[in-house]
Design an enzyme around this catalytic site. Structure first.
Site, PDB file in Angstrom:
ATOM      1  N   ASP A  93      20.835   7.090 -26.966  1.00  0.00           N
ATOM      2  CA  ASP A  93      19.880   7.197 -28.092  1.00  0.00           C
ATOM      3  C   ASP A  93      19.751   8.542 -28.595  1.00  0.00           C
ATOM      4  O   ASP A  93      20.480   9.363 -28.008  1.00  0.00           O
ATOM      5  CB  ASP A  93      18.189   6.705 -27.659  1.00  0.00           C
ATOM      6  CG  ASP A  93      17.710   7.719 -26.671  1.00  0.00           C
ATOM      7  OD1 ASP A  93      17.646   8.794 -27.042  1.00  0.00           O
ATOM      8  OD2 ASP A  93      17.359   7.222 -25.793  1.00  0.00           O
ATOM      9  N   HIS A 108      27.435   9.708 -22.017  1.00  0.00           N
ATOM     10  CA  HIS A 108      27.845   8.198 -21.993  1.00  0.00           C
ATOM     11  C   HIS A 108      28.103   7.578 -23.502  1.00  0.00           C
ATOM     12  O   HIS A 108      27.948   6.709 -23.774  1.00  0.00           O
ATOM     13  CB  HIS A 108      26.983   7.525 -21.367  1.00  0.00           C
ATOM     14  CG  HIS A 108      26.786   7.630 -19.750  1.00  0.00           C
ATOM     15  ND1 HIS A 108      25.930   7.264 -18.779  1.00  0.00           N
ATOM     16  CD2 HIS A 108      27.811   8.372 -18.826  1.00  0.00           C
ATOM     17  CE1 HIS A 108      26.308   7.309 -17.614  1.00  0.00           C
ATOM     18  NE2 HIS A 108      27.292   8.078 -17.607  1.00  0.00           N
ATOM     19  N   CYS A 119      43.053   5.043 -32.425  1.00  0.00           N
ATOM     20  CA  CYS A 119      43.460   6.438 -32.737  1.00  0.00           C
ATOM     21  C   CYS A 119      42.344   7.452 -32.110  1.00  0.00           C
ATOM     22  O   CYS A 119      42.408   8.366 -32.432  1.00  0.00           O
ATOM     23  CB  CYS A 119      43.811   6.589 -34.193  1.00  0.00           C
ATOM     24  SG  CYS A 119      42.432   6.535 -35.164  1.00  0.00           S
ATOM     25  N   CYS A 138      42.973   5.334 -39.438  1.00  0.00           N
ATOM     26  CA  CYS A 138      44.056   4.626 -39.256  1.00  0.00           C
ATOM     27  C   CYS A 138      44.282   3.062 -39.853  1.00  0.00           C
ATOM     28  O   CYS A 138      45.268   2.465 -39.979  1.00  0.00           O
ATOM     29  CB  CYS A 138      44.538   4.523 -37.844  1.00  0.00           C
ATOM     30  SG  CYS A 138      43.509   3.499 -36.952  1.00  0.00           S
ATOM     31  N   GLY A 174      14.221  11.253 -15.072  1.00  0.00           N
ATOM     32  CA  GLY A 174      14.055  10.008 -15.587  1.00  0.00           C
ATOM     33  C   GLY A 174      15.556   9.185 -15.382  1.00  0.00           C
ATOM     34  O   GLY A 174      15.941   8.446 -16.020  1.00  0.00           O
ATOM     35  N   SER A 176      17.858   7.203 -12.232  1.00  0.00           N
ATOM     36  CA  SER A 176      17.777   6.374 -10.952  1.00  0.00           C
ATOM     37  C   SER A 176      18.724   7.116  -9.855  1.00  0.00           C
ATOM     38  O   SER A 176      18.780   6.719  -8.738  1.00  0.00           O
ATOM     39  CB  SER A 176      17.848   5.034 -10.999  1.00  0.00           C
ATOM     40  OG  SER A 176      19.218   4.692 -11.319  1.00  0.00           O
ATOM     41  N   ASN A 200      10.821  12.314 -11.832  1.00  0.00           N
ATOM     42  CA  ASN A 200      10.975  10.788 -12.069  1.00  0.00           C
ATOM     43  C   ASN A 200       9.771  10.083 -11.730  1.00  0.00           C
ATOM     44  O   ASN A 200       8.996  10.473 -10.829  1.00  0.00           O
ATOM     45  CB  ASN A 200      12.137  10.295 -11.199  1.00  0.00           C
ATOM     46  CG  ASN A 200      13.063   9.241 -11.918  1.00  0.00           C
ATOM     47  OD1 ASN A 200      13.268   9.238 -12.812  1.00  0.00           O
ATOM     48  ND2 ASN A 200      13.293   8.411 -10.936  1.00  0.00           N
TER      49      ASN A 200
HETATM   50  P1  OAD Z   1      17.841   3.631 -14.815  1.00  0.00           P
HETATM   51  O1  OAD Z   1      17.219   2.471 -15.492  1.00  0.00           O
HETATM   52  O2  OAD Z   1      19.037   3.263 -13.714  1.00  0.00           O
HETATM   53  O3  OAD Z   1      16.853   4.633 -13.952  1.00  0.00           O
HETATM   54  C1  OAD Z   1      15.757   4.908 -14.944  1.00  0.00           C
HETATM   55  C2  OAD Z   1      14.711   5.684 -13.916  1.00  0.00           C
HETATM   56  O4  OAD Z   1      13.786   6.458 -14.677  1.00  0.00           O
HETATM   57  C3  OAD Z   1      14.221   5.177 -12.746  1.00  0.00           C
HETATM   58  O5  OAD Z   1      14.333   5.776 -11.546  1.00  0.00           O
HETATM   59  C4  OAD Z   1      12.585   4.957 -13.093  1.00  0.00           C
HETATM   60  O6  OAD Z   1      11.822   5.256 -11.914  1.00  0.00           O
HETATM   61  C5  OAD Z   1      12.527   6.322 -14.166  1.00  0.00           C
HETATM   62  N1  OAD Z   1      11.500   6.002 -15.225  1.00  0.00           N
HETATM   63  C6  OAD Z   1      10.974   5.079 -15.541  1.00  0.00           C
HETATM   64  N2  OAD Z   1      10.084   5.549 -16.397  1.00  0.00           N
HETATM   65  C7  OAD Z   1       9.699   6.680 -16.344  1.00  0.00           C
HETATM   66  C8  OAD Z   1       8.893   7.620 -17.271  1.00  0.00           C
HETATM   67  N3  OAD Z   1       8.052   7.206 -17.884  1.00  0.00           N
HETATM   68  N4  OAD Z   1       8.984   8.974 -16.793  1.00  0.00           N
HETATM   69  C9  OAD Z   1       9.950   9.307 -15.833  1.00  0.00           C
HETATM   70  N5  OAD Z   1      10.846   8.410 -15.276  1.00  0.00           N
HETATM   71  C10 OAD Z   1      10.751   6.974 -15.584  1.00  0.00           C
HETATM   72  O7  OAD Z   1      18.647   4.618 -15.777  1.00  0.00           O
HETATM   73  P2  OAD Z   1      19.687   5.656 -15.748  1.00  0.00           P
HETATM   74  O8  OAD Z   1      19.614   6.452 -14.492  1.00  0.00           O
HETATM   75  O9  OAD Z   1      19.691   6.521 -17.176  1.00  0.00           O
HETATM   76  O10 OAD Z   1      25.361   3.595 -18.434  1.00  0.00           O
HETATM   77  O11 OAD Z   1      21.104   4.851 -15.818  1.00  0.00           O
HETATM   78  C11 OAD Z   1      22.108   5.576 -15.778  1.00  0.00           C
HETATM   79  C12 OAD Z   1      23.436   4.899 -16.717  1.00  0.00           C
HETATM   80  O12 OAD Z   1      23.531   3.400 -15.830  1.00  0.00           O
HETATM   81  C13 OAD Z   1      23.062   4.619 -18.016  1.00  0.00           C
HETATM   82  O13 OAD Z   1      23.352   5.730 -18.682  1.00  0.00           O
HETATM   83  C14 OAD Z   1      23.843   3.270 -18.276  1.00  0.00           C
HETATM   84  C15 OAD Z   1      23.545   2.532 -17.195  1.00  0.00           C
HETATM   85  O14 OAD Z   1      24.410   1.533 -16.879  1.00  0.00           O
HETATM   86  C16 OAD Z   1      26.154   3.120 -19.054  1.00  0.00           C
HETATM   87  O15 OAD Z   1      25.737   2.067 -19.726  1.00  0.00           O
HETATM   88  C17 OAD Z   1      27.306   3.619 -19.067  1.00  0.00           C
END
Ligand code: OAD
Length: 232
Positions: A93, A108, A119, A138, A174, A176, A200
């Protein structure tokens, strides 16, 4: 430390309070869609319409979203901190940009961008992308969302790793801690002696690697952390 170098990694949790769903929380995106179908090059080759529709829906949702106090606090830190601040995000986003951060590194990819699979030229994605759209450079019908899918190499890794090697402070917000290489940044930073902090809602998969943990909602923990850094 007078001018500490700060590296910040954000994930889907920082945008949760702006109304954008996370991936792995209960009812998250990966509970509703199969990763193999919508987030891999093989899935795109099999059914490009499904993939384009998935990212069109996310782009439309993200376009309506507004930054929350966590995004705003990080933009304030970037503007006011005397040392370097590298903001790395796994998010696709534009909420860091909407909050005023001009140099967030999108490892990402980004919903706002389209990529030519042939290209590798990039351009601003329309709100609704279409399968087989022509590349403006292209002319081949090879447009795709500019998203790093599983099995692809994240963007800007050299720059991120260089910053981690010089980090005095590393913060993960934020995320995981399930997806590498981002989940390994804490170890790289700790290895060079940086102070590490996790913010987190729930403990991440790598929580034990952090020196400090500030549990809670990003909209509360991040502004508090930024205030403490700027008043040091
Ligand atoms: P996740 O969905 O795996 O983790 C989100 C984390 O945010 C969790 O550990 C929640 O506890 C925490 N969380 C939720 N609400 C929150 C809040 N209000 N304040 C603080 N923390 C909060 O998302 P990512 O770790 O970003 O990649 O995932 C990593 C990647 O996996 C993404 O970029 C995406 C996904 O597959 C691709 O698509 C390549």
């Amino acid at each position: 430390m007078t001018h500490p170098n700060i590296v910040i990694l954000t994930g889907a949790g920082i945008s949760a309070e702006s109304g954008l769903g996370t991936f792995r929380d209960e009812g998250g995106l990966w509970a509703q869609h199969r990763i193999e179908d919508v987030a891999t090059p093989e899935g795109f080759a099999r059914n490009p319409q499904l993939v384009v529709d998935f990212y069109n829906a996310r782009r439309a949702q993200a376009a309506e979203a507004t930054p929350n106090p966590a995004h705003l606090a990080l933009a304030r830190l970037q503007a006011e901190h005397s040392g370097q601040v590298l903001l790395v995000t796994q998010n696709v986003d534009s909420l860091h940009e909407k909050a005023g951060s001009t140099n967030a590194v999108h490892m990402h990819g980004a919903l706002a961008s389209a990529l030519c699979a042939a290209c590798e030229v990039r351009w601003e994605a329309p709100l609704t992308m279409h399968v087989g759209e022509a590349c403006p450079s292209c002319s081949r019908p090879t447009a795709r969302p500019d998203i790093v899918w599983f099995g692809e190499i994240p963007y800007h890794m050299d720059r991120i790793e260089r910053a981690l090697m010089e980090a005095d402070i590393f913060a993960a917000i934020g995320t995981s801690g399930n997806v590498y290489p981002a989940a390994g940044f804490v170890q790289m930073a700790a290895h060079v002696g940086a102070k590490t902090v996790e913010m987190n809602l729930d403990p991440s998969a790598t929580v034990n690697l952090f020196e400090e943990v500030r549990p809670g909602k990003a909209s509360e923990t991040v502004p508090q952390w930024v205030d403490s850094l700027l008043s040091d």
